[in-house]
Design an enzyme around this catalytic site. Structure first.
Site, short mmCIF file in Angstrom:
data_model
loop_
_atom_site.label_atom_id
_atom_site.label_comp_id
_atom_site.label_asym_id
_atom_site.label_seq_id
_atom_site.Cartn_x
_atom_site.Cartn_y
_atom_site.Cartn_z
CE1 TYR A 19 8.18 10.94 -4.84
CE2 TYR A 19 7.66 13.28 -5.85
CZ TYR A 19 7.30 12.03 -4.99
OH TYR A 19 5.61 11.97 -4.99
CE LYS A 20 6.55 7.63 -6.23
NZ LYS A 20 6.56 7.43 -5.04
NE ARG A 48 5.88 0.88 -0.49
CZ ARG A 48 5.75 1.76 -1.21
NH1 ARG A 48 5.08 1.83 -2.43
NH2 ARG A 48 6.49 3.12 -0.96
CG PHE A 66 -0.21 6.80 -4.44
CD1 PHE A 66 0.83 6.19 -3.50
CD2 PHE A 66 -0.29 8.16 -4.17
CE1 PHE A 66 1.28 6.71 -2.51
CE2 PHE A 66 0.50 8.79 -3.20
CZ PHE A 66 1.39 8.20 -2.38
CG ASP A 124 0.33 7.65 -11.07
OD1 ASP A 124 1.54 7.37 -11.24
OD2 ASP A 124 -0.15 8.20 -10.27
#
Length: 373
Positions: free
Chosen positions: A205-206, A348, A113, A180
Site C-alpha cells: 500500500y506504499k 518525513r 519498524f 523487510d
C-alpha cells in the site's frame, strides 16, 4: 522509458487539485482505473458470477499477483505469494527460518519498524531463542545467530541498507536473513534471487499503490520451499485444500505460504494498481527518485536552518529534524503539502516518482521554509 516519459504516469493517478502529495511512503495514491475495475469485480465477478468466480481466477490470484510483484523485486515466477499482513508474513518468515535450529539468537535491526520488532519478540518467546538488537552498519553476528531481520530502508531516516553486503555477512556465519521491503519495493531495482536472499516480506500500500490495508507479500525462494514450514497451517496452504483432509500436508511450492481465504476485493484492487508498473523501467525509476529527493534536500538546506537527517544512500524519502514537528506538519497539510511526522521531531517526506514532479518538490520546500521561519 526515460525520466520524462515516467512523469507522464502522473496522469494515470487520482490526485486532488492543489495538493502536493509526499506521503507515498505511507499510502500510495490510487491509479484512476482502479475504481472502475473494482466496480466490475463487485458487479460482475461477485454480483453475476457469484461463487463461480473462485474457479475463474480468484483462487489463483495470490500466486498470479505474487509473480507480478516478483518482477519488481528480482524474484523469478513461483516464489512470491500475496496475502495476509506484513506482520503475519514476518511471523511466517522468522518461524520458518528458526524451525529446527540449534542456534540461540535472533538479531533484529535496531531501528526496525515497530511491528517487525514486536513479531521478533513474539517468535523469540515462542521458540526460547534470545533476541538481540544491532545496527546494520555494525552488524556483529556469531555462530549463535539463527536469523537476522533487516529493513531495506529505514522508515525514520530513509537510509538504504546494502542488501548484498549484509546478506553475505549473515551467510558467512551460517545465519539466514529476512529482508523487510516495505519501503523499497517500488523504489529501486531489488535482486532477491541474484543475492541469494533467504526470505523477504513487504507491504503493497506504499509505493506500489495497492490501497489502504492491501495484502502484503512473502518471498520464499524455490530451493527453500520444500523445507519451509509455515507456522500457520491454514487450509489455503494445503496440498489439496478441497480434499478436506483431517491432517495437514503442505503444498510443495510457494502456495504453502498461504494461510486462509484471501481478501479478494483488496487483492484485486492491488492487481489493478499494479497495471501502472507493467512498462516501468526500475533503473529509470530509481534515477528519477534520486533526482526528486536531491532536489527537495537542496532546497530545504538552502531555504531553512533545519537538519536533513537522511543520508546520501537512501530510498525515496527525505527526513528532516524539526522542533514542533507535529505542529509544523499539521500546518504543511493545511497548506496542501501532505507528508507525515514521527515522534519526537522528525518530518518525513516520501517521493513517489510515478506522480511527484520537480515543481512540487521545490514548492514543498518553499512552504516548509515559510512555516519554519
Amino acid at each position: 522509458m526515460d525520466c520524462q516519459e515516467l512523469r507522464v504516469k502522473r496522469e494515470l493517478f487520482d490526485l486532488p487539485e492543489g495538493v502536493i502529495y509526499l506521503d507515498g511512503n505511507s499510502l500510495g495514491a490510487p491509479p484512476k482505473h482502479v475504481a472502475e475495475r473494482m466496480q466490475e469485480v463487485v458487479k460482475h465477478q461477485w454480483g453475476t458470477r457469484l461463487i463461480r468466480s473462485w474457479s475463474e481466477g480468484w483462487w489463483e490470484a495470490p500466486q498470479r499477483i505474487g509473480d507480478r510483484i516478483g518482477r519488481l523485486i528480482g524474484a523469478a515466477p513461483g516464489q512470491v505469494v500475496v496475502g495476509d499482513s506484513t506482520s503475519v508474513n514476518v511471523f511466517k518468515a522468522l518461524m520458518g527460518a528458526v524451525k529446527g535450529t540449534s542456534r540461540t539468537e535472533i538479531v533484529c535491526d535496531e531501528s526496525t519498524f515497530p511491528t517487525d520488532g514486536y513479531i521478533a519478540q513474539s517468535v523469540a518467546s515462542l521458540t526460547g531463542l534470545k533476541i538481540r538488537a544491532a545496527r546494520p552498519s555494525s552488524l556483529d553476528l556469531t555462530e549463535d545467530t539463527a536469523v537476522v531481520l533487516l529493513n531495506h530502508v529505514d522508515y525514520r531516516t530513509g537510509e538504504l541498507q546494502d542488501m548484498k553486503a549484509l546478506t553475505e555477512r549473515a551467510h558467512d556465519v551460517g545465519a539466514q536473513v529476512v529482508w523487510d521491503l516495505c519501503h523499497s519495493a517500488g523504489v529501486l531495482p531489488i535482486e532477491l534471487d541474484a543475492l541469494n536472499v533467504d526470505f523477504a516480506i513487504g507491504c503493497t500500500y506504499k509505493f506500489l499503490n495497492g490501497g489502504p490495508g492491501s495484502p502484503a507479500f512473502i518471498y520464499v525462494p524455490k530451493h527453500r520451499q520444500s523445507t519451509f514450514e509455515n507456522p500457520l497451517s491454514g487450509w489455503n496452504g494445503h496440498r489439496e485444500p478441497f480434499a478436506m483432509a483431517a491432517s495437514y500436508e503442505p503444498d510443495p511450492g510457494i502456495v504453502r505460504a498461504r494461510v486462509g481465504t484471501p481478501d479478494i476485493l483488496s487483492m484485486l484492487a492491488l492487481d489493478a494498481s499494479l497495471d501502472v508498473w507493467d512498462d516501468v523501467d526500475l533503473h529509470e525509476l530509481r534515477e528519477r527518485g534520486l533526482k526528486l529527493t536531491q532536489l527537495f534536500r537542496e532546497h530545504v538546506e538552502k531555504l531553512t536552518n533545519l537538519e536533513v537527517i537522511t543520508p546520501e544512500v537512501r530510498g525515496n524519502q527525505v527526513s528532516v529534524r524539526c522542533p514542533d514537528a507535529r505542529e509544523v506538519m499539521d500546518e504543511l497539510i493545511a497548506r496542501g503539502v501532505i507528508g507525515d511526522h514521527r515522534p519526537p521531531d522528525i518530518l518525513r517526506f516520501g517521493f513517489a516518482p510515478l506522480y511527484v514532479t520537480d515543481e512540487e518538490a521545490i514548492k514543498a520546500a518553499e512552504v516548509l521554509a515559510e512555516i519554519t521561519r
